[in-house]
Design an enzyme around this catalytic site. Structure first.
Site, PDB file in Angstrom:
ATOM      1  N   ALA A  29     -18.218  -0.766  -0.553  1.00  0.00           N
ATOM      2  CA  ALA A  29     -17.997  -0.835  -2.087  1.00  0.00           C
ATOM      3  C   ALA A  29     -17.250   0.514  -2.351  1.00  0.00           C
ATOM      4  CB  ALA A  29     -19.361  -0.978  -2.924  1.00  0.00           C
ATOM      5  N   TYR A  46       0.984  -1.277  -0.123  1.00  0.00           N
ATOM      6  CA  TYR A  46       0.153  -0.018  -0.005  1.00  0.00           C
ATOM      7  C   TYR A  46       0.754   1.244   0.006  1.00  0.00           C
ATOM      8  CZ  TYR A  46      -3.992  -3.153   1.325  1.00  0.00           C
ATOM      9  OH  TYR A  46      -4.886  -3.951   1.263  1.00  0.00           O
TER      10      TYR A  46
HETATM   11  N1  LIG Z   1      -7.112  -7.868   0.159  1.00  0.00           N
HETATM   12  C1  LIG Z   1      -7.200  -6.893  -0.789  1.00  0.00           C
HETATM   13  O1  LIG Z   1      -6.837  -7.175  -1.762  1.00  0.00           O
HETATM   14  C2  LIG Z   1      -7.745  -5.668  -0.237  1.00  0.00           C
HETATM   15  C3  LIG Z   1      -8.327  -4.704  -1.222  1.00  0.00           C
HETATM   16  C4  LIG Z   1      -8.986  -3.652  -1.232  1.00  0.00           C
HETATM   17  C5  LIG Z   1      -9.152  -3.246   0.112  1.00  0.00           C
HETATM   18  N2  LIG Z   1      -8.423  -4.067   1.189  1.00  0.00           N
HETATM   19  C6  LIG Z   1      -8.716  -3.600   2.673  1.00  0.00           C
HETATM   20  O2  LIG Z   1      -9.961  -3.341   2.918  1.00  0.00           O
HETATM   21  C7  LIG Z   1      -9.686  -1.967   3.511  1.00  0.00           C
HETATM   22  C8  LIG Z   1     -11.247  -1.212   3.236  1.00  0.00           C
HETATM   23  O3  LIG Z   1     -11.436  -1.083   1.573  1.00  0.00           O
HETATM   24  P1  LIG Z   1     -12.089   0.195   1.394  1.00  0.00           P
HETATM   25  O4  LIG Z   1     -11.145   1.340   1.593  1.00  0.00           O
HETATM   26  O5  LIG Z   1     -12.134  -0.357  -0.265  1.00  0.00           O
HETATM   27  O6  LIG Z   1     -13.458  -0.113   2.096  1.00  0.00           O
HETATM   28  P2  LIG Z   1     -14.740   0.825   1.999  1.00  0.00           P
HETATM   29  O7  LIG Z   1     -15.037   0.987   3.444  1.00  0.00           O
HETATM   30  O8  LIG Z   1     -15.885  -0.007   1.259  1.00  0.00           O
HETATM   31  O9  LIG Z   1     -14.600   2.280   1.457  1.00  0.00           O
HETATM   32  C9  LIG Z   1     -13.824   3.070   2.190  1.00  0.00           C
HETATM   33  C10 LIG Z   1     -13.854   4.515   1.639  1.00  0.00           C
HETATM   34  O10 LIG Z   1     -15.313   4.853   1.534  1.00  0.00           O
HETATM   35  C11 LIG Z   1     -15.442   6.120   1.820  1.00  0.00           C
HETATM   36  N3  LIG Z   1     -16.364   5.985   2.992  1.00  0.00           N
HETATM   37  C12 LIG Z   1     -16.336   5.255   3.960  1.00  0.00           C
HETATM   38  N4  LIG Z   1     -17.149   5.722   5.087  1.00  0.00           N
HETATM   39  C13 LIG Z   1     -17.801   6.552   4.347  1.00  0.00           C
HETATM   40  C14 LIG Z   1     -19.119   7.439   4.987  1.00  0.00           C
HETATM   41  N5  LIG Z   1     -19.342   6.893   6.312  1.00  0.00           N
HETATM   42  N6  LIG Z   1     -19.596   8.312   4.386  1.00  0.00           N
HETATM   43  C15 LIG Z   1     -18.915   8.766   3.152  1.00  0.00           C
HETATM   44  N7  LIG Z   1     -17.758   8.110   2.517  1.00  0.00           N
HETATM   45  C16 LIG Z   1     -17.337   7.008   3.487  1.00  0.00           C
HETATM   46  C17 LIG Z   1     -14.208   6.864   2.245  1.00  0.00           C
HETATM   47  O11 LIG Z   1     -13.438   7.236   0.780  1.00  0.00           O
HETATM   48  P3  LIG Z   1     -14.072   8.802   0.354  1.00  0.00           P
HETATM   49  O12 LIG Z   1     -13.881   9.875   1.487  1.00  0.00           O
HETATM   50  O13 LIG Z   1     -12.349   9.000  -0.301  1.00  0.00           O
HETATM   51  O14 LIG Z   1     -14.944   8.871  -0.666  1.00  0.00           O
HETATM   52  C18 LIG Z   1     -13.256   5.388   2.587  1.00  0.00           C
HETATM   53  O15 LIG Z   1     -12.001   5.729   2.186  1.00  0.00           O
HETATM   54  C19 LIG Z   1      -8.546  -1.368   3.041  1.00  0.00           C
HETATM   55  O16 LIG Z   1      -8.198  -0.165   3.716  1.00  0.00           O
HETATM   56  C20 LIG Z   1      -7.683  -2.452   3.154  1.00  0.00           C
HETATM   57  O17 LIG Z   1      -7.226  -2.596   4.508  1.00  0.00           O
HETATM   58  C21 LIG Z   1      -8.046  -5.245   0.858  1.00  0.00           C
END
Ligand SMILES: NC(=O)c1ccc[n+]([C@@H]2O[C@H](COP(=O)([O-])OP(=O)(O)OC[C@H]3O[C@@H](n4cnc5c(N)ncnc54)[C@H](OP(=O)(O)O)[C@@H]3O)[C@@H](O)[C@H]2O)c1
Length: 340
Positions: free
Chosen positions: A217, A62
């Site tokens: 998502a 990352y």
């Molecule tokens: N193993 C893998 O291949 C893999 C792949 C992807 C992720 N991951 C892991 O999973 C974690 C989470 O993934 P993700 O960041 O895609 O998850 P997510 O929780 O679906 O999306 C997070 C993003 O959504 C927005 N958000 C979150 N809560 C919000 C709210 N209450 N209101 C408005 N916007 C909100 C923010 O982005 P903005 O503010 O920029 O819009 C935030 O950075 C990663 O950090 C990582 O540790 C693993």
């Protein structure tokens, strides 16, 4: 940094292991070391600690290794025993031909880099970030097992492996006496349910948990992306490092259906993000939902999904709204044919 105000958070066992994780964990993909400044990253980590999150997920790759450094600094001073720190290995961390994959050489070098950057003597869970078609599985599992013996890694898991790969790994571990996988880290959300038909039944039988990523998502399930409108400023879709990751989800059919979830969330007194996180936690094979955040308010919002029960008529209403846009094909769980 110390937790100041521990609120309601529920905890689950990781697979058949003795390890307990917070059912909502905090992950720093795209955000730390990249989309957000270090101060904002630290505020998000503090918000997570304040809300009772104990489980933190990162990866060597990352932000080109910077995300682990930021997390290490943000967690400095927190009692190590009160945390579960998860990291991963597979994607390239350098330009060399051995700076990637799941060979003994790369795994061994990568864990040393991760421990240094995270400023810790061990990680609680070490995850193979994809399946490596260029390394015999025995080599990877033996190396993981050696790291467990050395105390550098306490538990081992995988990410985005398919059911056949997980099943073969468990068989090899049993035959060779290696530590068994306790977890898989797949993508899982109302929109992306590809683990349900094969991986979840196998995992339930074998005592393997899912620690799921992108439960909201990537922000789409908050409903903040409107069909036919440009993405809101400051969102992942407008960020240079995040926009290509979220692009696939930003089609008007998906965004319009997501808008129709708003009355369901409102009736339950939940925010859309809480509904999305609560939805993945209804699956008992899920040990934890990893949420990302660019602002502490998002963490405070999302954690309130812990402990929420959704009844079957709510789940049915969600299915009726989303209909055919839900992806369920197990063949969508794929690792690169060749190492990147
Ligand atoms: N193993 C893998 O291949 C893999 C792949 C992807 C992720 N991951 C892991 O999973 C974690 C989470 O993934 P993700 O960041 O895609 O998850 P997510 O929780 O679906 O999306 C997070 C993003 O959504 C927005 N958000 C979150 N809560 C919000 C709210 N209450 N209101 C408005 N916007 C909100 C923010 O982005 P903005 O503010 O920029 O819009 C935030 O950075 C990663 O950090 C990582 O540790 C693993």
């Amino acid at each position: 940094m110390m937790p100041t105000r521990v609120k309601h958070m529920e905890f689950r066992h990781l697979g058949r292991s003795g390890l307990i994780v917070s059912e909502i964990s905090y992950g720093n993909w795209i955000t730390h070391g990249s989309q957000v400044e270090e101060d904002a990253a630290k505020q998000c980590v503090q918000a997570a600690l304040d809300e009772g999150i104990t489980t933190f997920d990162t990866a060597d790759v990352y932000a080109g290794t910077r995300a682990e450094e930021v997390l290490g600094r943000a967690l400095k001073g927190v009692r190590r025993e009160s945390l579960e720190i998860l990291t991963k290995v597979y994607w390239p961390t350098g330009t060399g031909r051995n700076d990637r994959g799941l060979s003994r050489k790369h795994i061994t070098e990568s864990i040393h880099g991760s421990l240094r950057r995270l400023q810790t003597d061990y990680v609680d869970l070490y995850q193979a970030h994809r399946f490596d078609n260029e390394t015999p599985m025995e080599e990877t599992l033996k190396t993981f097992d050696d790291l467990v013996r050395q105390g550098k890694v306490l538990y081992v898991g995988v990410s985005e492996w398919n059911a056949d790969q997980i099943s073969r790994a468990l068989k090899i571990a049993d035959e060779m006496g290696f530590d068994r996988l306790v977890s898989n880290q797949p993508q899982y959300s109302m929109l992306w349910r590809v683990i349900e038909s094969e991986i979840v039944p196998l995992s339930e039988k074998e005592g393997v948990s899912q620690i799921v990523f992108s439960p909201i998502a990537q922000g789409v399930l908050t409903g903040k992306y409107l069909p036919g409108q440009p993405p809101p400023s400051g969102s992942r879709a407008t960020d240079p490092s995040g926009s290509n990751m979220i692009a696939r989800l930003l089609n008007d059919d998906v965004l319009a259906r997501v808008q129709e979830l708003k009355p369901i969330a409102a009736d339950l007194g939940l925010s859309m993000a809480q509904l999305a996180v609560a939805w993945v936690l209804q699956n008992p094979n899920v040990a934890s939902a990893i949420v990302g955040a660019t602002r502490p308010e998002q963490v405070h919002d999302n954690v309130k999904a812990s402990g929420v029960k959704l009844d079957t008529d709510v789940l049915k209403k969600i299915d009726d709204v989303l209909g055919s846009i839900v992806e369920r094909d197990p063949a969508k769980t794929v690792s690169p044919e060749k190492r990147p």
